[in-house]
Design a protein around this motif. Structure first.
Motif, PDB file in Angstrom:
ATOM      1  N   PHE A  54      44.017  34.180  39.588  1.00  0.00           N
ATOM      2  CA  PHE A  54      44.448  34.891  40.788  1.00  0.00           C
ATOM      3  C   PHE A  54      43.376  35.813  41.360  1.00  0.00           C
ATOM      4  O   PHE A  54      43.419  36.171  42.520  1.00  0.00           O
ATOM      5  CB  PHE A  54      45.711  35.696  40.431  1.00  0.00           C
ATOM      6  CG  PHE A  54      46.395  36.391  41.554  1.00  0.00           C
ATOM      7  CD1 PHE A  54      47.046  35.683  42.550  1.00  0.00           C
ATOM      8  CD2 PHE A  54      46.414  37.774  41.613  1.00  0.00           C
ATOM      9  CE1 PHE A  54      47.705  36.334  43.588  1.00  0.00           C
ATOM     10  CE2 PHE A  54      47.075  38.440  42.633  1.00  0.00           C
ATOM     11  CZ  PHE A  54      47.724  37.713  43.632  1.00  0.00           C
ATOM     12  N   GLY A  55      42.431  36.232  40.494  1.00  0.00           N
ATOM     13  CA  GLY A  55      41.366  37.107  40.959  1.00  0.00           C
ATOM     14  C   GLY A  55      41.639  38.585  40.780  1.00  0.00           C
ATOM     15  O   GLY A  55      40.826  39.421  41.152  1.00  0.00           O
ATOM     16  N   ASP A  56      42.771  38.927  40.191  1.00  0.00           N
ATOM     17  CA  ASP A  56      43.115  40.327  39.972  1.00  0.00           C
ATOM     18  C   ASP A  56      43.941  40.417  38.691  1.00  0.00           C
ATOM     19  O   ASP A  56      44.611  39.459  38.311  1.00  0.00           O
ATOM     20  CB  ASP A  56      43.928  40.875  41.140  1.00  0.00           C
ATOM     21  CG  ASP A  56      43.937  42.400  41.194  1.00  0.00           C
ATOM     22  OD1 ASP A  56      43.519  43.049  40.213  1.00  0.00           O
ATOM     23  OD2 ASP A  56      44.380  42.948  42.214  1.00  0.00           O
ATOM     24  N   VAL A  57      43.893  41.570  38.033  1.00  0.00           N
ATOM     25  CA  VAL A  57      44.645  41.738  36.790  1.00  0.00           C
ATOM     26  C   VAL A  57      46.134  41.920  37.053  1.00  0.00           C
ATOM     27  O   VAL A  57      46.959  41.712  36.168  1.00  0.00           O
ATOM     28  CB  VAL A  57      44.107  42.908  35.929  1.00  0.00           C
ATOM     29  CG1 VAL A  57      42.695  42.611  35.445  1.00  0.00           C
ATOM     30  CG2 VAL A  57      44.173  44.225  36.673  1.00  0.00           C
ATOM     31  N   HIS A  58      46.480  42.322  38.260  1.00  0.00           N
ATOM     32  CA  HIS A  58      47.877  42.489  38.633  1.00  0.00           C
ATOM     33  C   HIS A  58      48.238  41.400  39.634  1.00  0.00           C
ATOM     34  O   HIS A  58      47.449  41.073  40.512  1.00  0.00           O
ATOM     35  CB  HIS A  58      48.115  43.870  39.252  1.00  0.00           C
ATOM     36  CG  HIS A  58      47.741  44.988  38.340  1.00  0.00           C
ATOM     37  ND1 HIS A  58      48.471  45.320  37.222  1.00  0.00           N
ATOM     38  CD2 HIS A  58      46.691  45.842  38.368  1.00  0.00           C
ATOM     39  CE1 HIS A  58      47.897  46.335  36.604  1.00  0.00           C
ATOM     40  NE2 HIS A  58      46.804  46.673  37.274  1.00  0.00           N
ATOM     41  N   GLY A  59      49.419  40.853  39.477  1.00  0.00           N
ATOM     42  CA  GLY A  59      49.830  39.800  40.390  1.00  0.00           C
ATOM     43  C   GLY A  59      51.052  39.076  39.872  1.00  0.00           C
ATOM     44  O   GLY A  59      51.774  39.592  39.012  1.00  0.00           O
ATOM     45  N   PRO A  60      51.249  37.875  40.359  1.00  0.00           N
ATOM     46  CA  PRO A  60      52.427  37.101  39.962  1.00  0.00           C
ATOM     47  C   PRO A  60      52.427  36.793  38.465  1.00  0.00           C
ATOM     48  O   PRO A  60      51.382  36.823  37.804  1.00  0.00           O
ATOM     49  CB  PRO A  60      52.279  35.802  40.765  1.00  0.00           C
ATOM     50  CG  PRO A  60      51.323  36.105  41.846  1.00  0.00           C
ATOM     51  CD  PRO A  60      50.428  37.193  41.336  1.00  0.00           C
ATOM     52  N   ASP A  61      53.591  36.466  37.954  1.00  0.00           N
ATOM     53  CA  ASP A  61      53.708  36.026  36.572  1.00  0.00           C
ATOM     54  C   ASP A  61      52.888  34.757  36.380  1.00  0.00           C
ATOM     55  O   ASP A  61      52.693  33.970  37.313  1.00  0.00           O
ATOM     56  CB  ASP A  61      55.164  35.739  36.215  1.00  0.00           C
ATOM     57  CG  ASP A  61      56.020  36.993  36.187  1.00  0.00           C
ATOM     58  OD1 ASP A  61      55.464  38.085  35.966  1.00  0.00           O
ATOM     59  OD2 ASP A  61      57.241  36.867  36.382  1.00  0.00           O
ATOM     60  N   ILE A  62      52.455  34.531  35.168  1.00  0.00           N
ATOM     61  CA  ILE A  62      51.628  33.360  34.862  1.00  0.00           C
ATOM     62  C   ILE A  62      52.351  32.049  35.224  1.00  0.00           C
ATOM     63  O   ILE A  62      51.739  31.179  35.843  1.00  0.00           O
ATOM     64  CB  ILE A  62      51.178  33.375  33.379  1.00  0.00           C
ATOM     65  CG1 ILE A  62      50.385  34.657  33.058  1.00  0.00           C
ATOM     66  CG2 ILE A  62      50.369  32.122  33.049  1.00  0.00           C
ATOM     67  CD1 ILE A  62      49.160  34.916  33.899  1.00  0.00           C
ATOM     68  N   PRO A  63      53.633  31.876  34.888  1.00  0.00           N
ATOM     69  CA  PRO A  63      54.304  30.633  35.301  1.00  0.00           C
ATOM     70  C   PRO A  63      54.297  30.422  36.814  1.00  0.00           C
ATOM     71  O   PRO A  63      54.112  29.297  37.289  1.00  0.00           O
ATOM     72  CB  PRO A  63      55.734  30.795  34.771  1.00  0.00           C
ATOM     73  CG  PRO A  63      55.614  31.723  33.617  1.00  0.00           C
ATOM     74  CD  PRO A  63      54.519  32.681  34.033  1.00  0.00           C
ATOM     75  N   ALA A  64      54.446  31.501  37.577  1.00  0.00           N
ATOM     76  CA  ALA A  64      54.414  31.386  39.038  1.00  0.00           C
ATOM     77  C   ALA A  64      53.024  30.966  39.508  1.00  0.00           C
ATOM     78  O   ALA A  64      52.897  30.139  40.419  1.00  0.00           O
ATOM     79  CB  ALA A  64      54.821  32.701  39.683  1.00  0.00           C
ATOM     80  N   LEU A  65      51.990  31.515  38.905  1.00  0.00           N
ATOM     81  CA  LEU A  65      50.632  31.132  39.277  1.00  0.00           C
ATOM     82  C   LEU A  65      50.359  29.659  38.998  1.00  0.00           C
ATOM     83  O   LEU A  65      49.789  28.955  39.832  1.00  0.00           O
ATOM     84  CB  LEU A  65      49.611  32.003  38.533  1.00  0.00           C
ATOM     85  CG  LEU A  65      49.505  33.445  38.993  1.00  0.00           C
ATOM     86  CD1 LEU A  65      48.629  34.246  38.046  1.00  0.00           C
ATOM     87  CD2 LEU A  65      48.980  33.508  40.415  1.00  0.00           C
ATOM     88  N   ILE A  66      50.765  29.197  37.837  1.00  0.00           N
ATOM     89  CA  ILE A  66      50.571  27.787  37.482  1.00  0.00           C
ATOM     90  C   ILE A  66      51.364  26.897  38.437  1.00  0.00           C
ATOM     91  O   ILE A  66      50.877  25.861  38.888  1.00  0.00           O
ATOM     92  CB  ILE A  66      50.976  27.514  36.016  1.00  0.00           C
ATOM     93  CG1 ILE A  66      50.166  28.379  35.043  1.00  0.00           C
ATOM     94  CG2 ILE A  66      50.845  26.026  35.684  1.00  0.00           C
ATOM     95  CD1 ILE A  66      48.692  28.105  34.982  1.00  0.00           C
TER      96      ILE A  66
END
Length: 122
Positions: free
Chosen positions: A92-104
Motif C-alpha cells: 500500500f505504501g504506508d504503514v497505516h491503511g486497509p486490512d491485509i485481506p482488503a489489500l490482497i
C-alpha cells in the motif's frame, strides 16, 4: 469499485478519495524511514514467505489471508507491527491503511506478489 469503496470508508470529502486511491495505480515510493522498515531482515523474510504462499493460489478469501497472517507469525516469527507495517508498506505504501485481506482483494494475487518482489529488490 473496490478501490472506491476502500477510499470512501477513509475520507470525508471527494477530493480526498484521490489521495487514498493513488497507491493502487502507481508505483510506490518510499521515504528513507519507510526504506528502513522494508530493508530489515525480518521484513525481507516476511516478504519471501508471502511471495511463496500467495503464489500457491490465484485467489484468496478473507479468512484464508487471516490464516496466512497467523501462519506467518508461527513460521517467520514476526507479529504485530513487525508483521503489519512491512506488509502494508509493500502493498500500500504506508504503514497505516486497509486490512491485509482488503489489500490482497483489491490488488489481486499477481499484483500483490509483484509489489512484494519489488520491495525485495529495493
Amino acid at each position: 469499485l473496490k478501490v472506491i469503496d476502500n477510499a470512501r470508508k477513509r475520507v470525508a470529502t471527494i477530493p480526498e478519495m484521490i489521495t487514498h486511491s493513488e497507491m493502487f495505480y502507481h508505483d510506490l515510493e518510499f521515504t528513507d524511514e519507510k526504506r528502513e522498515i522494508i530493508s530489515k531482515e525480518d521484513a525481507r523474510n516476511l516478504y519471501t514467505f508471502w511471495i511463496e504462499r500467495l503464489g500457491t493460489k490465484d485467489t484468496w478469501a478473507e479468512n484464508e489471508i487471516n490464516e496466512l497472517v497467523k501462519e506467518t507469525t508461527n513460521e517467520v516469527g514476526v507479529k504485530g507491527k513487525d508483521l503489519y507495517f512491512p506488509l502494508r508498506l509493500a502493498l500500500f505504501g504506508d504503514v497505516h491503511g486497509p486490512d491485509i485481506p482488503a489489500l490482497i482483494d483489491i490488488l489481486g494475487t499477481k499484483e500483490a506478489i509483484a509489489r512484494l518482489k519489488n520491495v525485495l529488490n529495493t
